[in-house]
Design an enzyme around this catalytic site. Structure first.
Site, PDB file in Angstrom:
ATOM      1  N   ASP A   1       0.786  -1.254  -0.132  1.00  0.00           N
ATOM      2  CA  ASP A   1       0.130   0.116   0.054  1.00  0.00           C
ATOM      3  C   ASP A   1       0.766   1.275  -0.103  1.00  0.00           C
ATOM      4  O   ASP A   1       0.502   2.289  -0.747  1.00  0.00           O
ATOM      5  CB  ASP A   1      -0.942  -0.026   1.391  1.00  0.00           C
ATOM      6  CG  ASP A   1      -0.359  -0.256   2.518  1.00  0.00           C
ATOM      7  OD1 ASP A   1       0.965  -0.693   2.566  1.00  0.00           O
ATOM      8  OD2 ASP A   1      -1.112   0.105   3.619  1.00  0.00           O
ATOM      9  N   ILE A   2       1.775   1.144   1.062  1.00  0.00           N
ATOM     10  CA  ILE A   2       2.634   2.382   0.927  1.00  0.00           C
ATOM     11  C   ILE A   2       4.140   1.972   1.477  1.00  0.00           C
ATOM     12  O   ILE A   2       4.335   1.255   2.136  1.00  0.00           O
ATOM     13  CB  ILE A   2       1.953   3.517   2.169  1.00  0.00           C
ATOM     14  CG1 ILE A   2       2.759   4.717   1.946  1.00  0.00           C
ATOM     15  CG2 ILE A   2       1.762   2.771   3.639  1.00  0.00           C
ATOM     16  CD1 ILE A   2       2.062   5.707   2.785  1.00  0.00           C
ATOM     17  N   ILE A   3       5.213   2.874   0.940  1.00  0.00           N
ATOM     18  CA  ILE A   3       6.449   2.770   1.451  1.00  0.00           C
ATOM     19  C   ILE A   3       6.870   3.876   2.146  1.00  0.00           C
ATOM     20  O   ILE A   3       6.735   4.912   1.539  1.00  0.00           O
ATOM     21  CB  ILE A   3       7.518   2.302   0.252  1.00  0.00           C
ATOM     22  CG1 ILE A   3       6.861   0.842  -0.510  1.00  0.00           C
ATOM     23  CG2 ILE A   3       9.047   2.174   0.806  1.00  0.00           C
ATOM     24  CD1 ILE A   3       7.834   0.240  -1.334  1.00  0.00           C
ATOM     25  N   ASP A   4       6.978   3.610   3.335  1.00  0.00           N
ATOM     26  CA  ASP A   4       7.456   4.960   4.071  1.00  0.00           C
ATOM     27  C   ASP A   4       8.982   5.008   4.660  1.00  0.00           C
ATOM     28  O   ASP A   4       9.878   5.243   3.954  1.00  0.00           O
ATOM     29  CB  ASP A   4       6.580   5.005   5.461  1.00  0.00           C
ATOM     30  CG  ASP A   4       6.706   6.101   6.469  1.00  0.00           C
ATOM     31  OD1 ASP A   4       7.258   6.922   6.141  1.00  0.00           O
ATOM     32  OD2 ASP A   4       6.182   6.060   7.662  1.00  0.00           O
ATOM     33  N   THR A   5       9.356   4.541   5.754  1.00  0.00           N
ATOM     34  CA  THR A   5      10.751   4.133   5.952  1.00  0.00           C
ATOM     35  C   THR A   5      11.537   3.526   5.274  1.00  0.00           C
ATOM     36  O   THR A   5      12.826   3.494   4.966  1.00  0.00           O
ATOM     37  CB  THR A   5      10.968   3.948   7.531  1.00  0.00           C
ATOM     38  OG1 THR A   5      10.462   2.561   7.595  1.00  0.00           O
ATOM     39  CG2 THR A   5      10.478   4.842   8.545  1.00  0.00           C
ATOM     40  N   GLY A   6      10.676   2.240   4.658  1.00  0.00           N
ATOM     41  CA  GLY A   6      11.186   1.154   3.716  1.00  0.00           C
ATOM     42  C   GLY A   6      11.645   0.096   4.717  1.00  0.00           C
ATOM     43  O   GLY A   6      12.172  -1.075   3.997  1.00  0.00           O
TER      44      GLY A   6
END
Ligand code: IMP
Ligand code: MG
Length: 180
Positions: free
Chosen positions: A101-106
């Protein structure tokens, strides 16, 4: 304004844009994986709506499976990635398309990728609906991104705030971060 639990959210990406972009990504995958019999590996829980939307437009022979991890606590990354459902063993020798859905810090993607590689797939590509590019500190190869967004907390289209808000068809951003 939409209230979820104790927070106010406003619309950031309308569903029409999400649908159109998701269809484009699916067409790219139809071309890239035409003869590869890929297995789509969704990262639960957040991927479920994006993966379902994408699958409406996937026209090639393929399979789907899921892994489940948890890293976010309320509105921020806990810094740890807890594996709740592991990588299925049938990815060995397969072309895997990881769907987030989403990549934030990874951190989540790094952890899933490391576990996936142990199962020896033939290839791995990464598809994410959203990417908080400025927040990603880990070098990752991300092959398809729906939308690059600012480093603000979002919900909707599968993404949650403490488990709530996944059901909205638009992507919503927390209102006190909307202009920051
Ligand atoms: P990362 O490990 O920091 O890249 O975070 C990835 C995971 O955290 C995603 O798969 C989401 O489940 C969750 N996450 C990150 N940012 C947000 C957000 O803004 N809203 C809701 N969930 C988020
Ligand atoms: Mg997720």
């Amino acid at each position: 304004m939409i209230t979820i639990k104790n927070k106010q959210f406003v619309r950031l990406i309308p569903k029409e844009k999400i649908q159109a972009r998701t269809a484009e990504i699916a067409q790219d995958l139809n071309t890239a994986y035409a003869d590869k019999n890929p297995i789509f590996l969704g990262v639960l829980n957040g991927c479920f709506m994006f993966l379902a939307e994408m699958f409406k437009h996937i026209e090639i022979p393929c399979q789907v499976s899921f892994t489940k991890v948890q890293s976010y606590e309320s509105m921020q990354s806990s810094g740890k990635v807890l594996e709740l459902i592991g990588i299925p063993e049938d990815v060995k020798g397969r072309h895997v398309v990881l769907v987030e859905d989403i990549i934030d810090t990874g951190l989540t993607m790094q952890s899933v990728m490391a576990k996936l590689k142990l199962q020896k797939p033939s290839s791995i590509s990464v598809v994410t609906l959203l990417h908080k590019a400025a927040a990603t500190k880990i070098p990752l190869q991300i092959d398809h991104v729906g939308f690059v967004i600012e480093n603000n907390f979002v919900v909707g289209f599968g993404l949650d705030f403490d488990g709530y808000g996944r059901n909205y068809e638009d992507i919503l951003v927390v209102s006190d971060q909307a202009n920051s």
